[in-house]
Design a protein around this motif. Sequence first.
Motif, short mmCIF file in Angstrom:
data_model
loop_
_atom_site.label_atom_id
_atom_site.label_comp_id
_atom_site.label_asym_id
_atom_site.label_seq_id
_atom_site.Cartn_x
_atom_site.Cartn_y
_atom_site.Cartn_z
N THR A 38 0.93 -1.29 -0.06
CA THR A 38 0.04 0.11 -0.02
C THR A 38 1.02 1.28 -0.02
OG1 THR A 38 -0.08 0.00 2.23
CG2 THR A 38 -1.98 -1.17 1.29
N GLY A 39 1.99 1.19 0.51
CA GLY A 39 2.88 2.18 0.75
C GLY A 39 2.69 3.32 1.90
N MET A 40 1.94 2.62 2.66
CA MET A 40 1.52 3.43 3.98
C MET A 40 2.82 3.10 4.65
SD MET A 40 -1.23 5.17 3.14
CE MET A 40 -1.86 5.56 4.83
N GLY A 41 2.79 4.04 6.04
CA GLY A 41 3.75 3.85 6.91
C GLY A 41 3.57 2.68 7.92
N ALA A 42 4.45 2.40 8.71
CA ALA A 42 4.29 1.36 9.57
C ALA A 42 3.21 1.66 10.61
CB ALA A 42 5.62 0.97 10.26
N LYS A 43 3.07 2.81 11.08
CA LYS A 43 2.15 3.23 12.19
C LYS A 43 0.90 3.21 11.70
CE LYS A 43 1.33 7.01 15.56
NZ LYS A 43 1.49 8.40 15.69
N ALA A 44 0.56 3.63 10.36
CA ALA A 44 -0.88 3.49 9.95
C ALA A 44 -1.20 2.04 9.70
CB ALA A 44 -0.91 4.22 8.61
N ILE A 45 -0.31 1.12 9.41
CA ILE A 45 -0.42 -0.22 8.96
C ILE A 45 -0.72 -0.93 10.35
CG2 ILE A 45 0.62 -2.42 8.31
CD1 ILE A 45 1.89 -0.75 5.94
N GLY A 46 0.18 -0.67 11.38
CA GLY A 46 0.01 -1.16 12.58
C GLY A 46 -1.40 -0.98 13.36
N ARG A 47 -1.99 0.27 13.04
CA ARG A 47 -3.30 0.50 13.62
C ARG A 47 -4.40 -0.20 12.86
NH1 ARG A 47 -2.82 7.10 14.35
NH2 ARG A 47 -1.77 6.98 16.47
N ALA A 48 -3.97 -0.79 11.71
CA ALA A 48 -5.19 -1.54 10.91
C ALA A 48 -5.44 -2.89 11.41
CB ALA A 48 -4.96 -1.61 9.61
N LYS A 49 -4.38 -3.40 12.46
CA LYS A 49 -4.71 -4.74 12.66
C LYS A 49 -5.80 -5.11 13.47
CE LYS A 49 -2.10 -4.39 17.20
NZ LYS A 49 -1.74 -2.82 17.24
N ASN A 50 -6.68 -4.05 13.92
CA ASN A 50 -7.94 -4.34 14.68
C ASN A 50 -8.99 -4.44 13.53
OD1 ASN A 50 -8.02 -1.56 13.69
ND2 ASN A 50 -9.59 -1.00 15.02
N MET A 51 -8.85 -3.96 12.32
CA MET A 51 -9.80 -4.28 11.09
C MET A 51 -9.39 -5.56 10.68
SD MET A 51 -12.05 -1.89 10.51
CE MET A 51 -12.18 -1.82 12.36
N TYR A 52 -8.09 -6.09 10.72
CA TYR A 52 -7.73 -7.50 10.09
C TYR A 52 -8.34 -8.31 11.10
CZ TYR A 52 -4.68 -11.20 8.72
OH TYR A 52 -4.42 -12.64 8.17
N THR A 53 -8.42 -8.16 12.74
CA THR A 53 -8.86 -8.83 13.58
C THR A 53 -10.49 -9.30 13.33
OG1 THR A 53 -7.35 -8.46 15.17
CG2 THR A 53 -8.93 -9.44 15.95
N LEU A 54 -11.08 -7.94 13.08
CA LEU A 54 -12.50 -7.99 12.72
C LEU A 54 -12.98 -8.77 11.53
CD1 LEU A 54 -15.27 -6.80 13.61
CD2 LEU A 54 -14.89 -4.96 12.18
#
Length: 633
Positions: free
Chosen positions: A161-177
């Motif tokens: 996606t080219g996004m930073g590590a911080k933004a990707i890390g915060r998306a793990k709740n959506m991965y879990t959902l």
Amino acid sequence: MNTSATAANRQYATETLESAVIRFCGDSGDGMQLTGGEFTTTSAMYGNDVATFPDFPAEIRAPAGTLPGVSGFQVNFASTEIYTPGDKVDVLIAMNPAGLKTNIADLKGGGILIVNEDAFNNNNLKKAGYASNPLEDESLKEFRLFKIPISRLCEESLAETGMGAKAIGRAKNMYTLGIVYWLFDRSLEPTIKHLTNLFAKKKNQPELAELNIKALKAGYYMGETAEMFQSRYVVPKAKLAPGKYRQISGNEATALGLIAGARLANKTLTYAGYPITPASDILHFLSAYKNYHVKTLQMEDEIAAICAAIGASFTGDIAITASSGPGIALKGEGIGLAVMTELPVVIVNVQRGGPSTGLPTKTEQADLLQAVYGRNSECPCIVIAARSPGDCFDAAVEAVRLAVKYMTPVMLLTDGYIANGAEPWLLPQVGAMKPIEIKHATEFNGHSDDADGEGNNVYLPYLRNENLARPWAIPGTPKLEHRVGGLEKAENTGNVSYDPRNHQRMVDLRQAKVEKVAQDIPPTEIQGESSGDALIIGWGGTYGALHAATERLLKHKQKVGTVHLRHINPLPPDLGDIISRFKHIIVPELNKGQLIRIIRDHFLVDAVGINKVQGKPFLVSELVAEIEGIIAR
């Protein structure tokens, strides 16, 4: 149990459940409230009955990885009508060791435990107080443990996606959902729509919308392709009463109820408040409804807020203020002023754990005596309480109705549990709601021999009607100039009076006016037996737990009845008769025993309390055990 085919032609066993309880838990920055809220919304849109219990720390960003920093969201969704978020958890999702440690005791034996394996490193284990890794020492062997490297898999899925590590890390709740959506066969579309509206439209950050949607889908397809789970679960739609539903939280329902009350009275609503957890959302919600003649004022403190509300009431608006226990304490003198000036003001107290700042995000019912007695001198207020998130709407309308009918302050009690909790809400038929009648004084209403002319030739601001309410003249009404203030008033004229007998008379009248509200209270509904071994008396947010406990007790052939009080000051006029028909009177409360003191005082009965002060709601199982123990004595 049956078997269904997936799009990938893989066969999974599908188990149909009547209900399921899921709890998401992790750091307060892991997005657990959003995750739980999205699962709730999706389940409600699917047609389930739902009940939620958000549980989060008071700090905006508590220390990461620590036990006090754990944020949790529990949702109970069912194909039948439910009343609580559930006692024990069927599925626990723990995003780190601290989340696991603080919540594992509530997971059923054999329950599903999904953990973010990546977060179980030495540092986080140490912060959570684990001497060994629970994922490896077999201490979790009684559960169905699924160790998933959620952080790593989420990063891999979003690497391009080219996004930073911080933004990707915060998306793990959506991965879990996404994983949980696959496990319970839920549609992704409601959450995709929400993420698009939130990030792409409101925040103008379409790249974040795309990132989170991609994480959501990645988690879903991981569940489908990883061959980790042997079964999927289906909770069918609930058979609710016909009508149009929406999901609603208690604070939102309170705000909408206050607006509805003002609209039914054809008046402007003025809200003056000071931010405080968990009441602040009422201000947030109201501020979005300017088009419904709503004015909102964020004042510099609680005292200014109640005084501004009194001023708004003096000018003829529907006046509202809201706070929680510490703020209500600060408003005390102002509430006394509203009682003395006999102006209608609705004061909403969203109770939380105390005393002092106490437990800002936890629930409690310990402000009841404050609501009834917590002011200087003889200062009676009408006190009513809401029992569920959706019921906050009706209670708010009732508060407005009583305040303007009796020209006196009304204290509306809710609590953190129902204020933050959510449930499906059947939209009311607005046309069927009874208008709130207000007649502002516009003419003289009394005669004075000292005044010129005949007939009514003076305005008596404290002349009373059949409800003992005084007239409500809007300042600026020609010839009806009058004064209000905190000094004692002479009966009828409203002039300042220090006459001893007049003071006794006015104290008696203000009390009698509140007691007259009993004429508006409908016959008390009893759940279960109308006479028998035990009468359970509850109020406020314990309704769901008491209702479910009573159903279980009746199935156990116990002769019990339950009443849940909307009106607490005054009490329902038929309550004494109901009490007389039972051997035991039991009063469960989330305090050290406050309603029980009022019940004992009014009815001279040896009531027994069940009291819990842990910042948590009652469990149905603990209520059933306690009540059966009392009956067996």
